[in-house]
Design a protein around this motif. Structure first.
Motif, PDB file in Angstrom:
ATOM      1  N   THR A 215       0.934  -1.148   0.128  1.00  0.00           N
ATOM      2  CA  THR A 215      -0.127  -0.239  -0.177  1.00  0.00           C
ATOM      3  C   THR A 215       0.917   1.032  -0.214  1.00  0.00           C
ATOM      4  O   THR A 215       1.985   0.947   0.211  1.00  0.00           O
ATOM      5  CB  THR A 215      -0.963   0.107   1.122  1.00  0.00           C
ATOM      6  N   PRO A 216       0.331   2.420  -0.134  1.00  0.00           N
ATOM      7  CA  PRO A 216       1.264   3.551  -0.232  1.00  0.00           C
ATOM      8  C   PRO A 216       1.861   3.855   1.235  1.00  0.00           C
ATOM      9  O   PRO A 216       2.937   4.182   1.132  1.00  0.00           O
ATOM     10  CB  PRO A 216       0.105   4.740  -0.478  1.00  0.00           C
ATOM     11  N   GLU A 217       1.338   3.561   2.218  1.00  0.00           N
ATOM     12  CA  GLU A 217       1.885   3.570   3.469  1.00  0.00           C
ATOM     13  C   GLU A 217       3.095   2.684   3.614  1.00  0.00           C
ATOM     14  O   GLU A 217       4.216   2.952   4.336  1.00  0.00           O
ATOM     15  CB  GLU A 217       0.857   3.444   4.646  1.00  0.00           C
ATOM     16  N   VAL A 218       2.789   1.256   3.085  1.00  0.00           N
ATOM     17  CA  VAL A 218       3.730   0.385   3.323  1.00  0.00           C
ATOM     18  C   VAL A 218       5.047   0.640   2.248  1.00  0.00           C
ATOM     19  O   VAL A 218       5.979   0.358   2.662  1.00  0.00           O
ATOM     20  CB  VAL A 218       3.305  -1.213   2.829  1.00  0.00           C
ATOM     21  N   VAL A 220       6.267   3.511   1.884  1.00  0.00           N
ATOM     22  CA  VAL A 220       7.151   4.688   2.419  1.00  0.00           C
ATOM     23  C   VAL A 220       7.845   3.954   3.534  1.00  0.00           C
ATOM     24  O   VAL A 220       9.285   4.131   3.671  1.00  0.00           O
ATOM     25  CB  VAL A 220       6.203   5.787   3.093  1.00  0.00           C
ATOM     26  N   PHE A 221       7.447   2.798   4.450  1.00  0.00           N
ATOM     27  CA  PHE A 221       7.944   1.780   5.283  1.00  0.00           C
ATOM     28  C   PHE A 221       9.104   1.677   4.686  1.00  0.00           C
ATOM     29  O   PHE A 221      10.010   1.307   5.416  1.00  0.00           O
ATOM     30  CB  PHE A 221       6.942   1.196   6.020  1.00  0.00           C
ATOM     31  N   GLN A 224      11.986   3.522   3.642  1.00  0.00           N
ATOM     32  CA  GLN A 224      12.962   3.912   4.835  1.00  0.00           C
ATOM     33  C   GLN A 224      13.690   2.725   5.465  1.00  0.00           C
ATOM     34  O   GLN A 224      14.925   2.925   5.636  1.00  0.00           O
ATOM     35  CB  GLN A 224      12.026   4.395   5.774  1.00  0.00           C
TER      36      GLN A 224
END
Length: 380
Positions: A215-218, A220-221, A224
């Motif tokens: 997902t978009p949040e994943v 980013v994670f 990082q």
């Protein structure tokens, strides 16, 4: 007359070898005494092992490894050059197609099975390894592969990291003392057609993560985490892979291969051309036949027919390319070594029917082209 037959596979229809044999069948109907040099090709992706094993009279090896989600899977690789060279497709052990779409999760998927294939090849005594890294399900920077080969990645409490890109933010120490010593004596070539860096907006996570279930949040994670992974490698091994071209391939596997195994990343078709000795086999050829399932403007960007045409063009050998589908932008190919591009379909059919009739259609198309060529042969 001498024909060099160097097609890629026609996906879901015929292997590269079967495509070449179909071409030969069509040629022989018109030129029964022609010399047909069969060189099944690939671009480092799916079918590379099969093509090289077939072309180089190699052996297919089957073994059990851990799949991308840690389950047991059966994976294949090839031995060629009298067993001195291994040809591996990472997708066989760590590929996206091994996981149902609803189960895809780059936080958990690992390249451990790819490392097991490398280790199995080392047990066979190889001195050279070609790895195709397309089609990955992973985003772990190659950490799983390296763990299988003896590298240890530990967190602050001294525990070994869990599998998957989701654990990389916990990395505190890297210990390479246990890495398989045999790797120092093995040359590793990596077939890689992407130039993405490891991290950033064009990195492994941002560009390829979504298709692997992120997902978009994943995304980013994961980005990082790979940045942290790269920083630890830089601090502890003095290797800076964050922005290295190709490091983002296969969820960062490209970077892991370069940093830890001193691997060479090259365009897949260029490596296959090198391994098969295609340039030497073309000497004295009158025509080169190539092709694959689909040919369009993107063929210029490292696809098999373009690689074959580039070699033929060096000796001004005419190149005929065959395809099940001819898409937009093919006009540019005529300025880049292609003499003609021929569709093989005989009429309007369903996709299933077209795939089933692929070999017969290709043989008929090759025959028709040869009938045109024969006009000039008879005149001379």
């Amino acid at each position: 007359m001498k024909f060099v037959l160097a097609p890629d596979s026609f996906k879901e229809s015929m292997t590269a070898k079967n495509a070449a044999l179909a071409m030969e069948k069509g040629i022989k109907k018109v030129f029964p005494d022609a010399e047909c040099v069969i060189v099944p090709m690939a671009d480092g992706g799916e079918g590379t092992v099969e093509s090289l094993v077939s072309m180089m009279d190699g052996e297919l090896i089957r073994t059990e490894v851990l799949g991308p989600l840690g389950e047991k899977v059966i994976a294949d690789y090839g031995l060629v050059d009298a067993g001195s060279t291994a040809v591996i497709e990472m997708a066989s052990a760590s590929g996206l197609e091994l996981i149902k779409p609803e189960d895809r999760n780059p936080l958990r998927t690992t390249t451990y099975g790819t490392g097991q294939l490398i280790k199995h090849a080392l047990d066979k005594g190889v001195s050279r390894i070609l790895i195709g890294i397309g089609g990955s399900a992973t985003n772990d920077g190659g950490a799983g592969m390296l763990q299988a080969l003896g590298v240890s990645f530990k967190d602050r409490s001294g525990e070994e990291l869990a599998f998957g890109g989701g654990a990389l933010d916990q990395l505190h120490s890297i210990d390479v003392s246990g890495i398989d010593e045999r790797l120092k004596k093995v040359k590793i070539d990596v077939a890689c057609d992407v130039t993405n860096p490891l991290v950033g907006e064009n990195g492994a996570s941002a560009i390829f993560g979504p298709q692997k279930g992120a997902t978009p949040e994943v995304v980013v994670f994961l980005d990082q985490n790979l940045a942290h992974f790269a920083e630890m490698i830089k601090q502890q091994l003095n290797q800076d892979i964050a922005d290295m071209e190709g490091a983002g391939a296969a969820g960062g596997l490209g970077g892991g291969l370069m940093a830890f195994l001193d691997a060479r990343l090259e365009k897949g078709i260029e490596l296959v051309i090198e391994y098969t000795g295609l340039e030497e086999r073309m000497k004295g050829a009158d025509f080169v036949f190539t092709g694959e399932g689909s040919i369009d403007g993107q063929t210029l960007f490292g696809k098999t027919p373009y690689g074959v045409a580039s070699i033929a063009n060096q000796s001004s050998i005419p190149v005929i390319a065959f395809a099940g589908r001819i898409g937009e932008g093919v006009e540019a190919l005529y300025d880049n070594g292609f003499t003609a591009i021929v569709g093989i379909l005989n009429g309007v059919t369903s996709l299933e029917e077209a795939l089933d009739a692929g070999e017969a259609n290709l043989a008929f198309a090759a025959e028709n082209i040869c009938r045109v060529l024969k006009i000039n042969v008879d005149k001379s």
